[in-house]
Design a protein around this motif. Structure first.
Motif, mmCIF file in Angstrom:
data_model
loop_
_atom_site.group_PDB
_atom_site.id
_atom_site.type_symbol
_atom_site.label_atom_id
_atom_site.label_comp_id
_atom_site.label_asym_id
_atom_site.label_seq_id
_atom_site.Cartn_x
_atom_site.Cartn_y
_atom_site.Cartn_z
ATOM 1 N N CYS A 8 0.854 -1.200 0.000
ATOM 2 C CA CYS A 8 0.000 0.000 0.000
ATOM 3 C C CYS A 8 0.887 1.245 0.000
ATOM 4 N N VAL A 52 -3.079 -0.219 10.641
ATOM 5 C CA VAL A 52 -2.005 -0.256 9.639
ATOM 6 C C VAL A 52 -0.665 -0.381 10.350
ATOM 7 N N LEU A 79 1.578 3.494 2.008
ATOM 8 C CA LEU A 79 2.332 3.861 3.208
ATOM 9 C C LEU A 79 3.770 3.348 3.159
ATOM 10 N N ALA A 80 4.021 2.381 2.293
ATOM 11 C CA ALA A 80 5.401 1.893 2.154
ATOM 12 C C ALA A 80 6.312 2.982 1.624
ATOM 13 N N CYS A 103 -3.961 -3.287 4.519
ATOM 14 C CA CYS A 103 -3.198 -3.827 5.651
ATOM 15 C C CYS A 103 -4.054 -4.701 6.565
ATOM 16 N N ILE A 156 8.241 -1.472 9.934
ATOM 17 C CA ILE A 156 6.902 -2.055 9.957
ATOM 18 C C ILE A 156 6.611 -2.466 11.404
HETATM 19 S S1 SF4 Z 1 2.594 -3.384 6.082
HETATM 20 FE FE1 SF4 Z 1 0.516 -2.596 5.830
HETATM 21 S S2 SF4 Z 1 0.706 -0.369 5.990
HETATM 22 FE FE2 SF4 Z 1 2.743 -1.200 5.552
HETATM 23 S S3 SF4 Z 1 2.960 -1.157 3.313
HETATM 24 FE FE3 SF4 Z 1 2.202 -3.192 3.854
HETATM 25 S S4 SF4 Z 1 -0.042 -3.018 3.676
HETATM 26 FE FE4 SF4 Z 1 0.785 -0.913 3.796
#
Ligand code: SF4
Length: 311
Positions: free
Chosen positions: A139, A206, A141-142, A224, A149
């Protein structure tokens, strides 16, 4: 008009914890929408009269809107209170219903597993989930400045799962959930319930820090959620405590005020779920601590816990 982004961010967080979202999405006529202020760096903003909306047969608005809506235009701040005229204005796009994914209740994401993970296998099962997440880029947010994480931690056999919104700066730096001031207050809340932090499990909607501590966008939360859902199915808590409106929104798939969700039991992944205030909200408004304690007392009565002796 110069804007103190930090103060606005605090104020919007306060409203968001109460379940007030529309201000985050839209500016009303003559007022300032702050959605864009929560994303990146401080900006200078001004409200201008926007072009008429596209034809109604092609677009359905999220909510009732005036025929001609004020849109926020903004350009990066050139300095305190300054607008750099060389930088072209960026006009915010109208938000369309089709462009905003809806929160999906966790119970609708997947059926409960027919075979439940045995207590002795839960730590290994959680480790497998973490390995599968890897250096996740599923997603946006990466790519939004995350350092770590934040998977979640605690007792793999916990009876209570606390779910927050997302990592903040301290969590992003440490890789652990709820370690800043809000985390200290959560520790105190857990202690008041006669438990230690090691006896509960703590995670967030998340796992990567949203920039500027804004709320996760639906696409981020929905993406997430699959991992939190798997963690829940492994831990199999008796009670889930949704900390704040973002957690409640995505766990239950409803967007309602916190006051309408508090004070009663909900269901989530085979557990009973109660909604209470996020500790960060309680730090901003300590008057609500008594209300939060009522929510936690519901949990204690359900699990037969006794309040810790004062002293
Ligand atoms: S761990 Fe979750 S918030 Fe982070 S990039 Fe992956 S899906 Fe997105």
């Amino acid at each position: 008009m110069a804007v103190d982004a930090e103060r606005i961010r605090d104020f919007v967080s306060y409203l968001r914890d109460l379940g007030i979202y529309e201000m985050y999405r839209h500016g009303e006529a003559g007022t300032l929408s702050v959605a864009e202020l929560l994303g990146e760096s401080a900006v200078t903003a001004q409200v201008v009269q926007a072009a008429p909306l596209p034809a109604p047969e092609t677009i359905r608005r999220v909510t009732e809107r005036p025929a001609v809506a004020p849109l926020l235009t903004m350009r990066p701040a050139a300095g305190a209170g300054m607008i750099d005229p060389r930088v072209p204005l960026m006009t915010a796009e109208p938000i369309l219903e089709s462009s905003i994914p809806k929160p999906i209740p966790f119970d609708d994401l997947a059926p409960l597993p027919e075979v439940r993970v045995a207590a002795k296998d839960k730590v290994a099962a959680l480790t497998l989930i973490r390995e599968r997440i890897g250096d996740c880029t599923r997603c946006p947010l990466a790519y939004a400045g995350r350092h770590t994480i934040v998977f979640g931690n605690g007792d793999a056999n916990a009876r209570i799962l606390f779910v927050g919104e997302g990592p903040g700066a301290d969590e992003d730096a440490s890789g652990l959930p709820f370690v800043g001031k809000a985390g200290q207050l959560l520790n105190n809340m857990i202690g008041a319930m006669g438990l230690t932090r090691e006896q509960v499990y703590i995670a967030n909607i998340v796992k990567c820090r949203p920039p500027g501590n804004r709320a996760p966008e639906p696409v981020e939360a929905n993406t997430c959620s699959q991992f939190l859902l798997e963690q829940m199915d492994v831990v199999q808590p008796k009670v889930v405590v949704a900390l704040g409106s973002t957690a409640a929104t995505y766990l239950l798939g409803v967007k309602q005020s916190l006051s309408s969700l508090r004070g009663r039991w909900h269901g989530c992944r085979g557990a009973k779920l109660v909604v209470t205030y996020h500790p960060a909200f309680l730090l901003r408004d300590p008057r609500q601590k008594g209300e939060a304690w009522k929510d936690l007392q519901m949990v204690m009565a359900e699990l037969g816990l006794k309040a810790a002796a004062k002293g």
